[in-house]
Design a protein around this motif. Structure first.
Motif, PDB file in Angstrom:
ATOM      1  N   ILE A   1       8.392   6.939  -8.509  1.00 29.16           N
ATOM      2  CA  ILE A   1       7.222   7.727  -8.110  1.00 29.16           C
ATOM      3  C   ILE A   1       6.470   6.970  -7.016  1.00 29.16           C
ATOM      4  O   ILE A   1       6.105   5.805  -7.183  1.00 29.16           O
ATOM      5  N   GLU A   2       6.231   7.636  -5.916  1.00 28.41           N
ATOM      6  CA  GLU A   2       5.509   7.057  -4.782  1.00 28.41           C
ATOM      7  C   GLU A   2       4.023   6.978  -5.127  1.00 28.41           C
ATOM      8  O   GLU A   2       3.461   7.913  -5.720  1.00 28.41           O
ATOM      9  N   ILE A   3       3.383   5.871  -4.748  1.00 34.57           N
ATOM     10  CA  ILE A   3       1.978   5.663  -5.113  1.00 34.57           C
ATOM     11  C   ILE A   3       1.092   5.681  -3.876  1.00 34.57           C
ATOM     12  O   ILE A   3       1.358   4.994  -2.892  1.00 34.57           O
ATOM     13  N   ILE A   4       0.025   6.490  -3.954  1.00 33.87           N
ATOM     14  CA  ILE A   4      -1.017   6.537  -2.929  1.00 33.87           C
ATOM     15  C   ILE A   4      -2.272   5.939  -3.553  1.00 33.87           C
ATOM     16  O   ILE A   4      -2.562   6.176  -4.736  1.00 33.87           O
ATOM     17  N   SER A   5      -3.045   5.198  -2.758  1.00 37.06           N
ATOM     18  CA  SER A   5      -4.243   4.611  -3.337  1.00 37.06           C
ATOM     19  C   SER A   5      -5.328   4.425  -2.285  1.00 37.06           C
ATOM     20  O   SER A   5      -5.100   4.605  -1.091  1.00 37.06           O
ATOM     21  N   THR A   6      -6.519   4.048  -2.780  1.00 38.17           N
ATOM     22  CA  THR A   6      -7.700   3.902  -1.924  1.00 38.17           C
ATOM     23  C   THR A   6      -8.327   2.535  -2.115  1.00 38.17           C
ATOM     24  O   THR A   6      -8.180   1.913  -3.176  1.00 38.17           O
ATOM     25  N   GLY A   7      -9.047   2.080  -1.100  1.00 33.88           N
ATOM     26  CA  GLY A   7      -9.927   0.913  -1.153  1.00 33.88           C
ATOM     27  C   GLY A   7      -9.512  -0.224  -2.045  1.00 33.88           C
ATOM     28  O   GLY A   7      -8.450  -0.831  -1.903  1.00 33.88           O
ATOM     29  N   GLY A   8     -10.397  -0.533  -3.022  1.00 32.58           N
ATOM     30  CA  GLY A   8     -10.199  -1.676  -3.901  1.00 32.58           C
ATOM     31  C   GLY A   8      -8.970  -1.537  -4.776  1.00 32.58           C
ATOM     32  O   GLY A   8      -8.301  -2.523  -5.093  1.00 32.58           O
ATOM     33  N   THR A   9      -8.654  -0.302  -5.184  1.00 31.97           N
ATOM     34  CA  THR A   9      -7.452  -0.086  -6.002  1.00 31.97           C
ATOM     35  C   THR A   9      -6.199  -0.407  -5.192  1.00 31.97           C
ATOM     36  O   THR A   9      -5.254  -1.019  -5.705  1.00 31.97           O
ATOM     37  N   HIS A  10      -6.206   0.001  -3.935  1.00 28.99           N
ATOM     38  CA  HIS A  10      -5.066  -0.284  -3.043  1.00 28.99           C
ATOM     39  C   HIS A  10      -4.851  -1.795  -2.966  1.00 28.99           C
ATOM     40  O   HIS A  10      -3.714  -2.291  -3.068  1.00 28.99           O
ATOM     41  N   ARG A  11      -5.931  -2.566  -2.807  1.00 26.89           N
ATOM     42  CA  ARG A  11      -5.817  -4.021  -2.725  1.00 26.89           C
ATOM     43  C   ARG A  11      -5.263  -4.607  -4.025  1.00 26.89           C
ATOM     44  O   ARG A  11      -4.415  -5.491  -4.012  1.00 26.89           O
ATOM     45  N   THR A  12      -5.760  -4.115  -5.145  1.00 27.60           N
ATOM     46  CA  THR A  12      -5.305  -4.612  -6.443  1.00 27.60           C
ATOM     47  C   THR A  12      -3.804  -4.406  -6.616  1.00 27.60           C
ATOM     48  O   THR A  12      -3.081  -5.312  -7.058  1.00 27.60           O
ATOM     49  N   LEU A  13      -3.319  -3.225  -6.282  1.00 33.30           N
ATOM     50  CA  LEU A  13      -1.895  -2.930  -6.455  1.00 33.30           C
ATOM     51  C   LEU A  13      -1.046  -3.721  -5.465  1.00 33.30           C
ATOM     52  O   LEU A  13       0.038  -4.225  -5.815  1.00 33.30           O
ATOM     53  N   GLU A  14      -1.555  -3.856  -4.248  1.00 28.68           N
ATOM     54  CA  GLU A  14      -0.821  -4.599  -3.217  1.00 28.68           C
ATOM     55  C   GLU A  14      -0.690  -6.067  -3.625  1.00 28.68           C
ATOM     56  O   GLU A  14       0.381  -6.677  -3.490  1.00 28.68           O
ATOM     57  N   GLU A  15      -1.790  -6.622  -4.155  1.00 35.28           N
ATOM     58  CA  GLU A  15      -1.771  -8.021  -4.593  1.00 35.28           C
ATOM     59  C   GLU A  15      -0.826  -8.229  -5.779  1.00 35.28           C
ATOM     60  O   GLU A  15      -0.317  -9.329  -5.994  1.00 35.28           O
ATOM     61  N   ALA A  16      -0.588  -7.153  -6.543  1.00 31.23           N
ATOM     62  CA  ALA A  16       0.337  -7.238  -7.680  1.00 31.23           C
ATOM     63  C   ALA A  16       1.782  -7.015  -7.238  1.00 31.23           C
ATOM     64  O   ALA A  16       2.696  -6.989  -8.079  1.00 31.23           O
ATOM     65  N   GLY A  17       1.991  -6.839  -5.920  1.00 30.64           N
ATOM     66  CA  GLY A  17       3.344  -6.667  -5.397  1.00 30.64           C
ATOM     67  C   GLY A  17       3.914  -5.287  -5.607  1.00 30.64           C
ATOM     68  O   GLY A  17       5.144  -5.097  -5.578  1.00 30.64           O
ATOM     69  N   ILE A  18       3.060  -4.298  -5.821  1.00 27.17           N
ATOM     70  CA  ILE A  18       3.508  -2.917  -6.048  1.00 27.17           C
ATOM     71  C   ILE A  18       3.433  -2.154  -4.729  1.00 27.17           C
ATOM     72  O   ILE A  18       2.356  -2.112  -4.105  1.00 27.17           O
ATOM     73  N   PRO A  19       4.512  -1.538  -4.272  1.00 27.31           N
ATOM     74  CA  PRO A  19       4.467  -0.749  -3.032  1.00 27.31           C
ATOM     75  C   PRO A  19       3.443   0.379  -3.151  1.00 27.31           C
ATOM     76  O   PRO A  19       3.449   1.126  -4.140  1.00 27.31           O
ATOM     77  N   VAL A  20       2.560   0.497  -2.163  1.00 30.37           N
ATOM     78  CA  VAL A  20       1.494   1.479  -2.233  1.00 30.37           C
ATOM     79  C   VAL A  20       1.168   1.980  -0.834  1.00 30.37           C
ATOM     80  O   VAL A  20       1.182   1.216   0.140  1.00 30.37           O
ATOM     81  N   ILE A  21       0.872   3.255  -0.730  1.00 30.75           N
ATOM     82  CA  ILE A  21       0.531   3.897   0.545  1.00 30.75           C
ATOM     83  C   ILE A  21      -0.985   4.076   0.604  1.00 30.75           C
ATOM     84  O   ILE A  21      -1.591   4.597  -0.341  1.00 30.75           O
ATOM     85  N   ALA A  22      -1.608   3.665   1.695  1.00 32.67           N
ATOM     86  CA  ALA A  22      -3.053   3.845   1.854  1.00 32.67           C
ATOM     87  C   ALA A  22      -3.367   5.326   2.043  1.00 32.67           C
ATOM     88  O   ALA A  22      -2.601   6.068   2.676  1.00 32.67           O
ATOM     89  N   ILE A  23      -4.491   5.772   1.496  1.00 30.67           N
ATOM     90  CA  ILE A  23      -4.861   7.184   1.587  1.00 30.67           C
ATOM     91  C   ILE A  23      -4.993   7.642   3.038  1.00 30.67           C
ATOM     92  O   ILE A  23      -4.693   8.790   3.361  1.00 30.67           O
ATOM     93  N   SER A  24      -5.400   6.731   3.930  1.00 26.46           N
ATOM     94  CA  SER A  24      -5.563   7.105   5.342  1.00 26.46           C
ATOM     95  C   SER A  24      -4.226   7.449   5.996  1.00 26.46           C
ATOM     96  O   SER A  24      -4.176   8.218   6.953  1.00 26.46           O
ATOM     97  N   GLU A  25      -3.113   6.896   5.463  1.00 29.94           N
ATOM     98  CA  GLU A  25      -1.792   7.248   5.984  1.00 29.94           C
ATOM     99  C   GLU A  25      -1.414   8.672   5.599  1.00 29.94           C
ATOM    100  O   GLU A  25      -0.651   9.337   6.309  1.00 29.94           O
ATOM    101  N   VAL A  26      -1.931   9.139   4.493  1.00 28.40           N
ATOM    102  CA  VAL A  26      -1.647  10.501   4.037  1.00 28.40           C
ATOM    103  C   VAL A  26      -2.521  11.502   4.786  1.00 28.40           C
ATOM    104  O   VAL A  26      -2.056  12.544   5.250  1.00 28.40           O
TER     105      VAL A  26
END
Length: 505
Positions: free
Chosen positions: A25-50
């Motif tokens: 499942i592809e993950i989209i995220s915002t702001g602080g949540t995006h940073r948290t997931l990225e720091e955990a090494g989880i592939p994540v797409i920024a909401i601005s890209e969508v």
């Protein structure tokens, strides 16, 4: 498949995101949540890209976009929706994981500013939750970390409609409660007491074993942003869980205790006080409250406004009590009292907060101010020839503070700053007086009497005189007041009119 994650409370979010990623499942995220997931090494797409639009206005605008809400609201079973989504390159979003800005936690702070409160009103979050919940036929919406494990288990086979429907209902409750808290805050800011629409939100504390009777189901809820003393915020140190009736009685005890700033003890049985007293120490106050009615205290609720010390605990331990509520217990007191298996010990500081009171009726709700009037507020006036002595004044004041918490029609007798007789919930006032007098027995001699409402005739004065009562406090206001005044003068009784009624139904 896609999941959109944007959370204030990040509890369990990396575990859920890892499960999404493992399931493809592809993950989209915002702001602080995006940073948290990225720091955990989880592939994540920024909401601005969508959205192909930057987050802006300090994050106020980021998810309010057709690329987001089209992906949430588009019906997969309606070809016209599918065609329009394809035409505009809108990809479906299948999971929404959102919890909202911490508005409640913000306004509960003592130093919160109006500006801070306003900035913690979430706009995009509730919008996404409502969109996802509306389209629960296709979209799974999550607002509570407690639900993450269940969804992780269901990922392999896909979430069921039953699960999605239940989570959608929870999301709508979540946004409704959030909006209700905001509305309540703004009512306080604008001093609106009885608006044209009143929305109350409550949070479950616990299920109860049963209600008033074993055949009734029940649960205990709390007001989310109430800052006063509440059983919902009490710390239970010992004993089994509270019952429905325990909570009702304990709340009644707290409301009475709130009348006093000096060391005071309150004993309640079936929502009415059976002993109220003050003293130079909490041990003395409890001794007096116990002596006020040593029979009714059995199985009662005791509330104290000072720390329970060993001397007080010695007295308490000799009686069968359901609950003891106090700001704290010394180590010696706790050790002694906790040796009793069935007693509940609750730690709670009594803090006064003015608030409205709610009473449910069939198909509606009665709302009113709390009965906040004090004797200092009342325009008290001695209406008899004799004025109260200093000791009578003290007893009148205590009786008057107690009677407002007794079911109407109510009469309370007090002597030496202790209640000695309580007549509660009678259909006529002289009946309540006779019960209080009978309970007081010889202690009625020289006692003071308080009535929650005026005397419609002089019969209560006559009953008081026959029992040896020497002072009366009552609202006055009857067309036959003069008859009661004359009867008091005839018997040498002093009487004070407060011009304040204290009905309690």
């Amino acid at each position: 498949m896609r999941a959109l994650i944007s959370v204030s409370d990040k509890t369990g979010i990396t575990e859920l995101a890892k499960a999404f990623h493992a399931a493809g499942i592809e993950i989209i995220s915002t702001g602080g949540t995006h940073r948290t997931l990225e720091e955990a090494g989880i592939p994540v797409i920024a909401i601005s890209e969508v959205t192909e639009f930057p987050e802006m206005l300090d994050g106020r605008v980021k998810t309010l976009h057709p690329m987001v809400h089209g992906g949430l609201l588009g019906r997969r079973d309606l070809q016209s929706h599918v065609d329009q989504m394809e035409e505009h390159d809108i990809a479906p979003i299948d999971f929404v994981v959102v919890n909202l800005y911490p508005f409640k936690e913000t306004v509960m702070k003592d130093d919160v500013t109006y500006e801070d409160a306003v900035e913690n009103i979430d706009i995009g979050g509730p919008s996404m939750l409502r969109s996802a919940a509306k389209n629960h036929a296709s979209v799974t919406v999550l607002v509570d970390p407690a639900d993450y494990p269940e969804i992780i288990r269901e990922l392999a086979d896909g979430t069921t409609l039953e699960t999605r429907k239940r989570l959608a209902a929870k999301a709508f409750r979540h946004t409704a409660a959030y909006d209700a808290l905001i509305a309540d805050y703004f009512m306080g800011q604008t001093n609106e007491k009885f608006p044209e629409q009143l929305t109350i939100t409550l949070e479950k504390v616990q299920n109860l074993r049963y209600g008033e009777n074993p055949h009734q189901e029940a649960a205990f809820y709390k007001a989310p942003i109430y800052k006063g003393a509440s059983l919902a915020s009490a710390k239970q140190l010992h004993g089994k869980e509270l019952s429905y009736n325990n909570i009702q009685d304990a709340n009644a005890a707290l409301e009475i205790l709130d009348e006093f700033r000096e060391p005071a003890a309150v004993v309640v049985k079936h929502m009415n006080p059976c002993g109220v007293a003050v003293g130079s120490t909490i041990a003395e106050a409890f001794r007096r409250a116990h002596e006020a009615d040593p029979v009714s205290i059995f199985g009662g609720i005791v509330a104290l406004n000072r720390e329970v010390d060993s001397e007080t605990a010695e007295q308490l331990s000799g009686i069968f009590l359901e609950i003891i509520i106090a700001p704290s217990f010394t180590e010696e007191a706790f050790a002694l009292l906790s040796a009793k298996k069935n007693i509940r010990l609750l730690e709670l500081e009594v803090k006064h907060v003015q608030s409205v009171r709610y009473t449910a009726v069939a198909g509606g709700m009665l709302v009113q101010d709390g009965d906040e009037e004090t004797l200092d507020d009342a325009q008290a006036k001695v209406v008899t020839k004799r004025k109260p002595s200093a000791s009578e004044w003290e007893d009148l004041k205590l009786a008057w503070r107690a009677v407002k918490h007794v079911k109407s029609n109510a009469i309370v007798l007090a002597k030496e700053e202790t209640t000695v007789g309580v007549g509660a919930g009678q259909m006529n006032r002289v009946g309540a007086a006779k019960i209080a007098i009978e309970q007081a027995g010889e202690k009625a001699q020289g006692a003071s009497l308080a009535s929650d409402a005026f005397f419609p005739m002089k019969d209560t004065v006559e009953a008081a005189a026959a029992a040896g009562i020497t002072a009366i406090i009552q609202p006055g206001g009857s067309i036959r007041d003069q008859e009661s005044i004359d009867a008091c003068d005839e018997h040498g009784i002093t009487m004070v009119f407060t011009h304040v009624r204290h009905f309690k139904h």
